[in-house]
Design a protein around this motif. Structure first.
Motif, PDB file in Angstrom:
ATOM      1  N   TRP A   3       0.794  -1.235   0.025  1.00  0.00           N
ATOM      2  CA  TRP A   3      -0.032   0.075   0.028  1.00  0.00           C
ATOM      3  C   TRP A   3       0.728   1.260   0.066  1.00  0.00           C
ATOM      4  O   TRP A   3       0.492   2.270  -0.617  1.00  0.00           O
ATOM      5  N   ASP A   4       1.888   1.162   0.616  1.00  0.00           N
ATOM      6  CA  ASP A   4       2.907   2.439   0.799  1.00  0.00           C
ATOM      7  C   ASP A   4       3.564   2.618  -0.793  1.00  0.00           C
ATOM      8  O   ASP A   4       3.619   3.737  -1.170  1.00  0.00           O
ATOM      9  N   GLU A   5       3.560   1.471  -1.394  1.00  0.00           N
ATOM     10  CA  GLU A   5       4.422   1.525  -2.699  1.00  0.00           C
ATOM     11  C   GLU A   5       3.243   2.287  -3.614  1.00  0.00           C
ATOM     12  O   GLU A   5       3.459   3.142  -4.435  1.00  0.00           O
ATOM     13  N   THR A   6       1.993   1.826  -3.407  1.00  0.00           N
ATOM     14  CA  THR A   6       0.873   2.356  -4.198  1.00  0.00           C
ATOM     15  C   THR A   6       0.840   3.830  -4.198  1.00  0.00           C
ATOM     16  O   THR A   6       0.668   4.603  -5.056  1.00  0.00           O
ATOM     17  N   MET A   7       0.981   4.428  -2.786  1.00  0.00           N
ATOM     18  CA  MET A   7       0.857   5.710  -2.598  1.00  0.00           C
ATOM     19  C   MET A   7       2.051   6.581  -2.817  1.00  0.00           C
ATOM     20  O   MET A   7       1.912   7.710  -3.323  1.00  0.00           O
ATOM     21  N   THR A   8       3.267   5.822  -2.807  1.00  0.00           N
ATOM     22  CA  THR A   8       4.384   6.647  -3.298  1.00  0.00           C
ATOM     23  C   THR A   8       4.303   6.858  -4.831  1.00  0.00           C
ATOM     24  O   THR A   8       4.700   7.962  -4.994  1.00  0.00           O
TER      25      THR A   8
END
Ligand SMILES: [Zn+2]
Ligand SMILES: [Zn+2]
Lengths: 484, 484
Positions: free
Chosen positions: B176-181
């Motif tokens: 999810w962090d990746e998606t938002m990054t």
């Protein structure tokens, strides 16, 4: 989980070149085979090398007036067929798109095998006046050629990445200069970036790019004695301009036909690079293209771990700061020996070892990938010292590739001598040639060697007075070689 | 030869937006139409803008752990069909390669419409241990989607250029962090490079990427009141990992299924850029992406020609030296008025005029492309002054795009109000929504507007208690808009 003994290269470069190459490419993480025969997946390490080749070449292109553009992936069959006006017996081995969704297309579309026939009409559209010339376009893209051969990553694949340049000029001189400028840039890429000497030459008439006036080439000799066509630059004369109406109004308000060129270098360059420098320990990459130029391997026991890791991290940070591509291998679950092998396999040109002795003396130990030479140096001024060692590694790679080429151009004066020399030594055989394709055939049939080039200068006197095959008057010097 | 009056834009942005856009793209030399419907040729000026977008985004990707790679152009039909396990009713509108050369293929190959199904098996192969994660790959390539719509360069084309990122992670949090990054990097590209504010949100469930857990989006509002989906970042959950066996051994030696993401931004961003900033004089480009940031136009008579050209060349050389992309327009066969129009048409953000007065006073006159503001400044410290003016131009562009968005988010509480508000003003209408696709339909059917996003935060309270359409309890806030 893989057994550790499977990690290294198991084939020998000199005895099983084909297997060895496939192993180096895969275990060096350059590429993998795709599920469809003829296709590969370029892994991050391989793509990083390609990006460095692109960066260099693209920079030189732009400095010399080239603009990048992007043309469609597909070419209508009727456009491709226009090349029939230029080339007799044109029968493109291409991938055909016949359906879009569930509908059959009215006209088949070829996946571009090269883009002359879709770019030329636009060169025609954008060329009005002599002021529009020279017009220099380039695109970085993938192309597909449906040739049924065994897959050899980067050397033989149905799809490959390349750049294709397409230019239009007011006269022959300008177009010829262009052709040579790009050939020189290809030579520079091999020599200055890839640490590989190449030979410049011209393809024989029967092996020119279809429709070209002249196809020039850079040829690189591989350690197994075969030649690789490393990049080609075509002077197309006015044939494409005539077929596609690339015309302009000159300074005297007269309509003139343009002269065009095209030139391309593909990821085959990466194949030649891997084949040239790598060894039985794995990949060897020159500093200019290596994803990591330096790997720092700390050597510690439980007692010294903290301070040695700190010393190593400091070194890595200082090099990174100085613009060196450096990696600190601080994996705790791997011992130094494993790490050495791992990074040798992956081709990192320079290793820095840091153990208790190095730390105590304020030093580091360098190890050169190509020959394993080990040298201890002061830790002071490290970025400058690293630069020197990277240069030394480059020099070693270049010298070794030069040695491969040196003495590998031999003369021959008869069919038997050509066959004997190529059979025994590989490399290039130079000989007098009448210019007739028929005189290449006996060599091709016997040992699959061919005329890979003739001298660039058309006025150069042939090396012998007579054709080595038919005994007629020689027109030029032919260079026979087996090739990839 | 073209008539001079044909050179400029003849359609009005506000009254004939479609025609105006097509004219700006072509006369601004961004792109031309290819012979096949749905395809375009990206001309050097257009490609140069794309290269600047690539450079920025690619740099940010690499700073945040992404590695570039390259996967095959073709995907076997059986691979694509694996997505049927994930998505019901999967029927890809793709271009099918059925023949290679003169042979029919045993299995049809799709020209990639997106690469999840060919990349996922390799993510599976390369993911063994938790130490291999996160694994972040990206490729810059072209994709083909066989949608039968009218061609609109950069907005609607069958082939388009994009980047597609594909990553695998050990757990939901990391994925999810990746998606938002990536979503944040897309936002940054729009805001800092393209001078366009965007809204971040989530696609409604029925409009997610097939198989995704969450599709996040950046949406940009165009001056004609329509929204453009500017880039999407998908959290795929474990659905692709399950279908393609992307598994790893965790720290406790247990097998786990990875969580994956994919994210893409296409040349549609260029369409949104052109649509947002350009005007009835032609293209307007922000300084960060303009092929030329500054054009120097000398204004001279026969008497002053030599010294003014020298003064101008000096200025251009100094700016070039300082890293400004500058062009000196010293064409002798064109007058200054023609040159002004020409470079306004082509979107150069800043013009420097140099006439006898400027030269006598040691000054230059700046003209800002967006609003024509004209300011005379000292010639001293020119690179710093130019930098300030480029910043001023960026600020004007951003402010004007912000103004387009401001006040364009209106509330509505009933079907009639949604239709009325969108019909009258365009822009976004926010309203309570029950989450049922059926409640989008009456709006879609009536005025082709749809729910372009809902808030990123799933816990956010809906703006109204009731769904504006059905009156049931609202689950979230829906943003209705017409879209490109
Ligand atoms: Zn002969
Ligand atoms: Zn409802």
């Amino acid at each position: 989980m893989t057994d550790e003994q499977d990690l290294g290269i198991t084939s020998s470069k000199s005895h099983q070149t084909g297997d060895w190459y496939a192993e180096v490419v895969q275990k060096g993480e350059m590429a993998d085979y795709a599920p469809m025969g003829g296709f590969i997946v370029t892994r991050p390490r391989g793509y990083a090398v390609w990006e460095r080749l692109q960066e260099n070449l693209d920079g030189w292109f732009k400095e010399t007036g080239v603009q990048n553009a992007y043309f469609p992936l597909f070419i209508p069959e009727s456009y491709l067929e226009k090349e029939k006006d230029i080339v007799e017996g044109f029968d493109p081995e291409v991938a055909w798109v016949t359906h879009g969704g569930n509908e059959e297309l009215e006209e088949r579309l070829a996946v571009r095998p090269t883009s002359e026939s879709i770019i030329a009409p636009f060169l025609a559209q954008w060329t009005r006046s002599h002021r529009d010339l020279p017009l220099r376009l380039n695109q970085w893209c993938s192309v597909v050629r449906w040739e049924a051969t065994e897959t050899k990553p980067f050397f033989r694949t149905k799809e490959f990445l390349w750049q294709e340049g397409h230019t239009a000029h007011a006269d022959e001189e300008s177009a010829w200069d262009e052709t040579m400028t790009r050939l020189d840039q290809y030579e520079r890429l091999y020599e200055e970036v890839m640490a590989m000497p190449v030979m410049k030459g011209r393809k024989p008439e029967h092996d020119k790019f279809p429709g070209a006036h002249t196809t020039s080439t850079v040829e690189a000799l591989m350690p197994d004695g075969k030649s690789v066509q490393g990049g080609t630059s075509h002077y197309l004369g006015t044939s494409f301009a005539e077929a596609f109406d690339i015309e302009f109004v000159d300074e005297d308000e007269e309509m003139q036909t343009a002269h065009t060129t095209s030139w391309g270098l593909s990821w085959r360059a990466m194949g030649a690079l891997i084949m040239t420098h790598s060894d039985d320990q794995g990949l060897v990459l020159p500093p200019a293209v290596a994803p990591e130029q330096v790997v720092v391997v700390p050597i510690y026991s439980e007692d010294t771990q903290e301070e040695i890791l700190e010393y190593s991290a400091d070194i890595a940070a200082e090099l990174d700061e100085a613009g060196v591509r450096v990696h600190l291998d601080d994996r705790d679950h791997r011992n130094p020996g494993f790490k050495y092998n791992d990074w040798e396999l992956k081709g990192v040109p320079l290793r820095i070892e840091v153990g208790p002795n190095e730390m105590a003396d304020g030093e580091v130990t360098f190890s050169h990938r190509p020959d394993g030479e080990s040298i201890t140096e002061s830790r002071e001024d490290l970025p400058a010292t690293v630069e020197e060692h990277l240069d030394a590694v480059f020099a070693k790679l270049y010298a070794s590739a030069e040695e491969t080429l040196e003495g590998e151009i031999r003369e021959a004066e008869s069919r038997e001598e050509i066959l004997g020399t190529l059979g025994q030594h590989g490399g290039y055989v130079e000989t007098g040639w009448c210019g007739d394709e028929a005189c290449e055939e006996p060599i091709k049939d016997a040992i699959a060697a061919e005329i890979v080039m003739v001298p660039l200068d058309r006025d150069e006197e042939p090396i012998h007075d007579e054709c080595a095959i038919c005994g007629e008057e020689a027109e030029e010097t032919a260079y026979f070689a087996k090739s990839y």
